[in-house]
Structures are given as C-alpha cells and as structure tokens.
Design an enzyme around this catalytic site. Structure first.
Site, PDB file in Angstrom:
ATOM      1  N   HIS A  13      41.030  44.709  75.913  1.00  0.00           N
ATOM      2  CA  HIS A  13      40.465  45.932  75.330  1.00  0.00           C
ATOM      3  C   HIS A  13      39.117  45.568  74.728  1.00  0.00           C
ATOM      4  O   HIS A  13      39.044  44.768  73.798  1.00  0.00           O
ATOM      5  CB  HIS A  13      41.399  46.506  74.276  1.00  0.00           C
ATOM      6  CG  HIS A  13      40.814  47.691  73.558  1.00  0.00           C
ATOM      7  ND1 HIS A  13      40.323  48.788  74.218  1.00  0.00           N
ATOM      8  CD2 HIS A  13      40.611  47.935  72.241  1.00  0.00           C
ATOM      9  CE1 HIS A  13      39.868  49.667  73.346  1.00  0.00           C
ATOM     10  NE2 HIS A  13      40.020  49.162  72.131  1.00  0.00           N
ATOM     11  N   ASP A  15      35.953  46.485  72.751  1.00  0.00           N
ATOM     12  CA  ASP A  15      35.086  47.245  71.848  1.00  0.00           C
ATOM     13  C   ASP A  15      33.682  46.655  71.965  1.00  0.00           C
ATOM     14  O   ASP A  15      33.484  45.457  71.717  1.00  0.00           O
ATOM     15  CB  ASP A  15      35.573  47.127  70.408  1.00  0.00           C
ATOM     16  CG  ASP A  15      37.004  47.618  70.253  1.00  0.00           C
ATOM     17  OD1 ASP A  15      37.229  48.823  70.447  1.00  0.00           O
ATOM     18  OD2 ASP A  15      37.886  46.797  69.939  1.00  0.00           O
ATOM     19  N   ASP A 125      43.047  53.348  72.760  1.00  0.00           N
ATOM     20  CA  ASP A 125      42.935  53.169  71.311  1.00  0.00           C
ATOM     21  C   ASP A 125      42.237  54.349  70.641  1.00  0.00           C
ATOM     22  O   ASP A 125      41.672  54.201  69.562  1.00  0.00           O
ATOM     23  CB  ASP A 125      42.172  51.869  71.008  1.00  0.00           C
ATOM     24  CG  ASP A 125      42.416  51.370  69.596  1.00  0.00           C
ATOM     25  OD1 ASP A 125      43.381  51.828  68.961  1.00  0.00           O
ATOM     26  OD2 ASP A 125      41.629  50.531  69.124  1.00  0.00           O
ATOM     27  N   HIS A 351      34.989  54.397  69.887  1.00  0.00           N
ATOM     28  CA  HIS A 351      35.713  54.819  68.686  1.00  0.00           C
ATOM     29  C   HIS A 351      35.362  54.012  67.453  1.00  0.00           C
ATOM     30  O   HIS A 351      35.395  54.558  66.348  1.00  0.00           O
ATOM     31  CB  HIS A 351      37.226  54.792  68.939  1.00  0.00           C
ATOM     32  CG  HIS A 351      37.732  53.549  69.570  1.00  0.00           C
ATOM     33  ND1 HIS A 351      37.922  53.437  70.923  1.00  0.00           N
ATOM     34  CD2 HIS A 351      38.083  52.353  69.048  1.00  0.00           C
ATOM     35  CE1 HIS A 351      38.386  52.236  71.207  1.00  0.00           C
ATOM     36  NE2 HIS A 351      38.489  51.549  70.094  1.00  0.00           N
TER      37      HIS A 351
END
Length: 917
Positions: A13, A15, A125, A351
């Site tokens: 994941h 970010d 997420d 996010h």
C-alpha cells in the site's frame, strides 16, 4: 471435502507522502520497483504484484527512472504488474464529485497506455466510502469493489440486526448505490496486511498459518481465502515463493497460490458463495463505537481544504466551461493544459494528503501544488473569456463613451445577483515619458472624476442598477502574441451591478457609459433593495437582527419562520491528533453567547448591506504539559487525561454578515486570528426544526443521514463529512449552510443545532508513531466563508441545493471594446432543463472533440427528465459514461431538444458531437 485455497496477493500500500515527505517516500518506491523487476527476472514462480490500484506509482517511479519504461510496460502487458484503475488513491469524501470521476478517468486512460488496468474498484484505506461508488465504477465497466473500512464484519457467531445496511456476516457482500447499481464487494476484514511477512521456517509457518487461516475463515463466505502480502510502504518479500512452498508442505489440505485480484475474484465467483448480505449507500463506519472513524481529518488543517475547493472550482466550474465556450467560438481547446492542472491537483488528493494527516513538510508542498493548478486554471479561464468577449457583438454601444464588459455564468444553472469588477476607463501605455511622471499627470487629470456622470446599461441601452466608485491609476500590462510586453497605467473604477437571469452556460453584456451619451437618461428604480440600520438589515425576503453578543436572528418573511441564536461561536479543547478530535474529560464548551461585541454597519447600498462584528475572545493558551508526555509515550488519544491550562490569550474574531438584494440567504465571512493551541472553534446555527435527519452534500448525492448515531456509537462527538452544504428541514421550512472548504459538521440534539468546524489545532500526526506537527495548530489568520440559505420544504424540493452549489463559483467578467462579432450580446451556449438535477461538468472529451455535459439527480426517490438544447449545429447527441464511453443516441424533438430519462440518484453524462465548422 472442499479444498481451501489461500490466495496470496503480493502488494504494497503506497502512500505517496505521509510520515515522510514525498521525495523520501519516492526513493523507497524506487527501491521497491527495482526489487520487483529483479524478482520477475530471477524467480519464475513470482507471479504478479498489485500496485495498489493507482497509476501514479508508475508515473512517480518512471519520472526518476525513465530508462525502465519499456520493462515496466512489458510487465503490465503480461499481467505481472497490475495497475489502476485510479490515478491516485483519494479520500473520497474530501474531494469533489468531479475530482472522484476525473481520478478514475485519468487513471484508466494512463493505465491503458501503459498496457492495461485492473477492473477493480480499489479503496483499501479510504476513511469511509462514498455511497455512489458502485454506480461510479459500474459506469467504468467495473463490477467489483475492494475496501478496508466503513463496514463492520460480524462473523458467524453474531446475528445481524434486521435492516442494518452497514454490517455484513461475511467479508464478501454486495454493495449498492442509491440508484440501485450493485457490485460484488470484498472487505479486508483482517486488514490488507493479513498475509505479510510469511515465514519460510516450517515450524514458524505452521504457527503463522494456523492463526491466519482461522482469522480469514471467521469471515469468509466460502473456501476462497484472501491474504494480502504487504502493508504500508512494505518492501518486497523476496522469498515469497519459498514461503509458499513451505506452507504447502506443512498444510497439504490447503492450496497456497501466489494469486492476483483477477484470479481471486474469478475463483470467488466460481465458488458460488452462499447468499451474501447487501450493504447500501455510504459506508462511514456507522455501526461502530465511533472512535476510529478518522472523520476529524475533515477539520485537520482547514486551510488545505479551502485551497482544494478553490482549485476544484476553478477547474470544473470556471476554466473548463469557459474553454468549451471559447472552443465553440473558434479557439483551440487546451486539453493538455487542463490535464496537467487536474493531475497536479489530484496529486494533493491521496487520503493522507488532503486529509491533513501528514507531517508538516507534506502540507507545505501541497500548497505549492494547489498554487500551480490554480495558476494554470486561472490563465485558461482568462484566455477563454477574452476569446469569447472578442467575438461578442458590442457594436450597439456608443463607440466613444462605452466601456463594454461581458459577465459569464459558468455555474451551470441560471443565476442572478450582485457582480463586482474593475473597469478601465482609460489606459495610457508607457512611452518616452518617465512612468512616475506619467502617473502623476494621469492622476491629476482624473482628480475631478465624478462617478455620478457614469451609468451601467445593458445591451439595449437600459440602465442597470449599479454602484460606481473610483480607484485611480493602476499599473497593468498586456502580453501580446506578436510583440514585446506593453505596460500601462489604467484609470480604474470599481463597479458593482445587479445582473438578472444570466444563463447557466452563457453570458450577458453590459457597458459603463457616460450619462450624457444616452439619448434618454432613464433613471434606475432600486426596487427590492436592502434597508439597514439599528443593527438590522432586510430585503423583500429576509430580516436580520444582530444581538449585542454578535449572534443574529433571521426572520424569513416568505414562510414566517424565525430562527434565533444563529452565528454563536463555540470553543473546546482538543487533545486528539490530526485524525481524531478528543475533547478533554470534564471540560465544558466555551461560547460567545452573552459576550459583548462591537457591531458596525460598514456598507449600505441598495444592492447590499454588510455588518461587521468584532470581538477579542480570551481562550486557554493550550493543553497542559501532560499532553506532551502522553504523546511521547503514545497514550491512545481516547484515554488521555490532559486538560487545558488556565492562562488565556486574546483571539480576535471578525464576522461579516452580508444581505444582498433579492437574496433569501445571508453571507457569512469569519476572520479568526488564531493565537492559541489545542482547540476547535465552530459556528453554531440553532434551527429548532423538528427532524431526525440531516441532508448533507456528498459525492454525486445529497445524503440523508440520521442525526442520532447507531446504538453502538459511544464517542461523545458525532462529527461527519460534508462537501458543499448541510441542511435541516421539517418538511415545511428549512435552513441550509453552504460552505467553501469547511468539510466537518455535527448536528447537536439541542435545538437541532448545525455546528460547522472553522478551525481545529492539534500538535501531532497520531496513528502508529510519534510525529510532531506544530503547523497543524493552524496559528495565524483564517478567513472562512459560509452562506445561510432559508427556504421552504427541504433542500432538494426547494431547489436550494442550486444556490448552495453556486456559492463557491465566482462570476467571470471580461472587459472588451466596441466591435462587431459573430456572437450576440446575450447568449446561452447550451440550455438544459430537469427537475432536481444538479450541474456537474462541461468539458471536451479526453480522446475526442465531443462535448461532455454531466448532471446528477439529487433526489433518491424521484426520477427526472433531462432535456438538452445546444445553440450550435450538432451531428448527434448520445448518452455517455463517467469514462466517456459512447452509448445510445438520445431522442430529438422538433425544437432540437434532446431528452433522456434519469432515475433517482442517477449520474448522467451526455456526449454532444458538434458539426464540423
């Protein structure tokens, strides 16, 4: 015996930025990608890697390692690297409807050019999921969603309450949008790291898989079990193939497969799982205790949200519609420039970025990206408006005294209201004379300028209600296409006029003219103006009375409703973090109720009145020293004991209330000089309206949410997300609060009070470590904009949603000369009608020259009919999708009106093929 299959999906994941700034995260990404390429080359058993559902990881990597482009393309084409469909993994609630759609469109197109994309609506997420996601992805040809939050899985040992739409027995379920669109949905019931760091040692593997298999089986609907081999920024597990061989040897009754989402989903469908539960609409973790919803990211770093709304609005509601108007006039459409501006903006939408829950360096860089996107959008808008204005026939105005200007409405809906602009009376370009001498001579010549000698008229010479005030000589410059820059002094005046019924995608033309040039100087009757005095102001619809403490009473003269105690400020401590608000135990909120304020009438014309309310509010300096220790030792925010100190500092708050001519709304501008820490300031709107639901603007819908939370909710705060507005109604009357970048609200049970968060300051990021974020205290001056709209019925049936959506959209005005032109003085490029339909976008297709016009039905109960009437010759009008795929041709009436039926909550894109010029 049913064979269990453990589907292990390798992923990380990613970010882009979070607890490290962007470039530091990117260097980690480069290492991951280099390891991946090596793994595919050396290990034939290493089958595939899921690139987190977002294309930008490839874009970021290849920008630094461009020599890998062909290798990457080959891996994508082979299905080994699985990318898309998104451009970035956004926070769904804190960006606009169009931003969600463009994210999908841009991601799909970019992924296809690289070799293909995964048809998976991937939301691993997101801090809650938008209710229209199934419809959005279904329009993109995607019929499965995967997400990590929003739904509570209850497993086999729990009974689901009848009618509960936010829990599921299984980790597999169906998810349905308000319009009825349905997708298969998979929840990461054990999170997206439930298969990370698989051991190769046999004994360790035996223990590992006993725990992991049991956890997955507790929620799975059948024998196909999902394991995610990775987590946040997880490096590649280079010995994964060996680990899976070990697992197979230890547990021969389970098939361990290095799988992919396409393989897993196909196996899941083939297994024909038992009847699955259906979850519907927004998934905001409603059926939880309310402590881990992460909803207060909606109020972290409000300045970020404000810049985001400004950027989004400039692109989707100003630059794009104006560029289409200019294109229909003959100008080239700036497709690539707009794509650059959109991608730059979308890079702020992950996010952990738009949510304001990263380290300070991340959010400093975001402000630069916002500025870059805005600069491009502003330039496109200005050039497009100039191109249209140059083609407007203004020859009906006096060539000697008239100063024509074109007022554009790009909000999509017809609009009336006050428009303010500057108009050049005369320009004097620089020459041999020294600029300062030229300035003084110019200033002296216009010293006796009398605004009473001027008037604003429409294209027919009829006077228009306006106020004119001189500004004086101002520096300006032209940047011609065929010569060097041309600086000048311009004598400017400030003009405020009232315009009526400007078409939603069109313009009206006016001119500032000398009265003496008119054949007959008709007077302007200021009917329906604004009266003010004695701390009160009123027009034909509303009366506003301001109390000594700065709160105000609103009387709606149409329906007779009276709302008292509006505009009170509330302050509480906040010992939480960027993710979650936490009020100190035992603390009572502070309010401005009963505190004296200085109230002055600062503007009064027939067009508008403005009252300024000033106060200095003494608030606690911040939290005590215990908070630092609790943060250092990672005491969970929910269990902190810190309190605010007794020492105070003055916080200056200036509120401006504006009442305009013919408005059934009050403008609210709040200026807060925040000098204290660890607190939250909200504005309160007591409604007294008897209702159990709030209507909140969300993504392509006006969501109807209960005011009281579910029974399991224990968090004292029930803050929620909003986009453009929130609204309460008892079915007869209603109040709506529109905003610009104020994404957090709560409806308090006492008087059904709408509370809108204005500023929230905290000192740490939160989550998994200790990360100080001093800039998240949001010290300094903040300017917050709201509009309080009074209406009959609810926000949908009264059509008040239109005004709320128009609130952040500025008028565009372009001065021009007196000249002929192929466009009339007043014009609508595209007319459309439809009950309860909201305008969303007007642009050109990404891969064709067709106009893409988009609306959505804000009603979840009533269908509507959309009719579209182009003012230009067309070769056809057709239904399209959110990703601009051509559908059925639309029916045409004798009046060149094209119609299509829209069901409740339907998102409808219309493609229009202009005839070749």
């Amino acid at each position: 015996m049913t064979i269990k299959t453990a589907h292990i999906i390798a992923h990380s994941h990613w970010d882009r930025e979070w607890y490290l700034p962007y470039e530091k995260h990117r260097l980690k990404l480069v290492r991951l990608m280099e390891d991946l390429i090596e793994a595919f080359e050396r290990d034939p058993e290493f089958a595939s890697f899921h690139l987190d559902g977002q294309y930008i990881v490839l874009e970021d990597y290849l920008q630094m390692m461009p020599h890998r482009a062909e290798q990457v393309r080959s891996l994508v084409e082979q299905g080994k690297l699985i990318v898309g469909p998104w451009y970035i993994l956004q926070d769904e609630f804190l960006v606009s409807s169009e931003a969600n759609a463009r994210n999908l469109l841009i991601g799909i197109l970019a992924s296809k050019k690289m070799g293909g994309y995964a048809k998976i609506g991937y939301f691993p997420d997101s801090f809650g999921n938008m209710g229209q996601a199934p419809q959005l992805i279904r329009q993109a040809g995607i019929d499965v969603a995967v997400y990590g939050r929003g739904v509570k899985p209850v497993g086999f040992n729990n009974e689901i309450q009848s009618g509960n739409e936010h829990t599921s027995k299984y980790s597999e379920m169906y998810w349905e949008s308000p319009d009825g669109s349905r997708v298969l949905a998979i929840l990461f019931a054990n999170w997206y790291n439930n298969g990370m760091e698989i051991p190769t040692d046999p004994e360790a593997a035996k223990t590992y898989w006993a725990e992991k298999l049991a956890a997955a089986e507790a929620f799975a609907s059948g024998p196909e079990l999902l394991f995610m081999n990775g987590c946040d920024h997880q490096p590649l597990q280079k010995d994964l193939s060996r680990a899976l061989r070990t697992a197979g040897e230890m547990l021969p009754d389970v098939e361990f497969r290095h799988s992919s989402f396409p393989e897993y989903i196909e196996a899941l469908r083939q297994a024909n799982p038992d009847a699955l539960d259906v979850v519907r609409g927004e998934l905001r973790s409603q059926w939880t205790d309310g402590w881990i919803t992460l909803v207060n990211t909606a109020s972290a770093r409000v300045y970020i949200k404000q810049q985001n709304v400004r950027s989004q609005t400039l692109l989707e509601k100003v630059a794009e519609p104006l560029a289409v108007m200019a294109h229909l006039t003959g100008a080239a459409y700036p497709r690539h420039e707009l794509l650059y501006a959109w991608k730059t903006l979308l890079q702020n939408h992950p996010h952990d970025s738009i949510c304001g829950c990263s380290v300070d360096e991340v959010h400093r860089e975001m402000m630069t990206r916002f500025a870059k996107s805005q600069q491009v959008a502003e330039s496109i808008a200005a050039d497009s408006a100039a191109a249209v204005a140059a083609a407007v026939d203004t020859s009906g105005f006096d060539p000697e005294s008239a100063r024509p200007f074109v007022v554009f409405n790009t909000s999509g809906h017809p609009r009336s209201g006050a428009v303010r602009m500057t108009v050049d009376i005369e320009r004097r370009y620089f020459d041999h004379q020294a600029p300062h001498e030229k300035y003084e001579a110019f200033k002296e010549e216009y010293r006796v300028f009398d605004p009473e000698e001027w008037i604003v008229t429409d294209e027919g010479g009829k006077p228009v209600e306006a106020n004119i005030e001189p500004i004086g000589p101002v520096f300006g410059y032209d940047l011609p296409d065929n010569r060097f820059r041309q600086p000048y002094w311009a004598f400017q005046v400030d003009v405020e006029l009232y315009v009526k019924d400007v078409p939603g995608i069109g313009y009206r033309t006016y001119a500032l003219v000398r009265k003496e040039s008119l054949v007959e100087s008709e007077s302007v009757s200021p009917a329906g103006g604004v009266n003010a005095g004695g701390n009160a102001m009123e027009n034909c619809y509303l009366r506003v009375e301001i109390s000594e403490d700065g709160s105000f009473t609103l009387l709606d003269k149409v329906n007779g409703r009276k709302y008292e105690g509006l505009g009170i400020y509330e302050d509480t401590g906040d010992i939480g973090n960027e993710y979650m608000y936490r009020q100190p135990d035992g603390e009572a909120p502070l309010t401005t109720e009963g505190l004296s304020a200085d109230i002055r009438l600062v503007k009064h014309t027939p067009l508008a009145a403005i009252y300024r309310i000033e106060r200095v509010w003494n608030l606690p300096l911040g939290a005590d020293a215990l908070l630092d220790e609790e943060i250092r030792s990672m005491v969970p925010f929910r269990y902190r004991k810190s309190r605010r100190v007794s020492e105070t500092a003055g916080v200056k708050i200036v509120t401006e209330l504006t009442l305009g001519k013919d408005n059934r709304s009050v403008g609210i501008r709040s200026m807060i000089d925040n000098t204290v820490k660890d607190h939250r300031i909200r504005m309160l709107f007591k409604t007294g309206l008897a209702t159990g639901h709030v209507m909140a603007d969300s993504i392509y819908e006006v969501a109807r949410r209960p005011i009281q939370p579910e029974a399991a909710w224990s968090n004292p705060s029930n803050a929620q997300h909003q986009n453009a507005f929130i609204s309460l109604s008892d079915g007869i009357a209603g109040l709506t609060v529109a905003n610009q970048g104020l994404n957090e609200y709560e409806v308090l049970p006492a008087h059904n009070t709408m509370a809108v968060t204005l500023v929230r300051g905290v000192r740490e990021l939160g989550d998994w470590g200790v990360f100080a974020t001093p800039e998240a205290q949001c010290l300094g001056t903040h300017v917050l904009e709201m509009e309080l709209i009074s209406h009959d019925a609810d926000v949908v049936e009264s059509c008040a949603f239109i005004e709320a959506y128009q609130f952040p959209v500025a008028w565009t005005v372009r001065q021009t000369g007196v000249h002929g032109g192929k466009l009339p003085a007043n014009h609508a490029f595209l007319e459309w009608e439809g009950d309860r339909l909201a305008f969303s976008a007007l642009k050109l297709g990404e891969e064709n020259e067709d106009l893409m016009f988009r609306v959505f039905n804000v009603s979840t109960a009533e269908p509507s009919t959309l009719s579209v009437t182009p003012s230009f010759q067309v070769n056809g009008v057709y239904e399209s999708t959110i990703i601009e795929q051509r559908g059925e041709e639309m029916g045409k009436s004798e009046q060149s009106r094209y119609t299509v039926e829209l069901g409740p909550a339907k998102i409808q894109t219309v493609g229009i093929r202009p005839a070749l010029r």
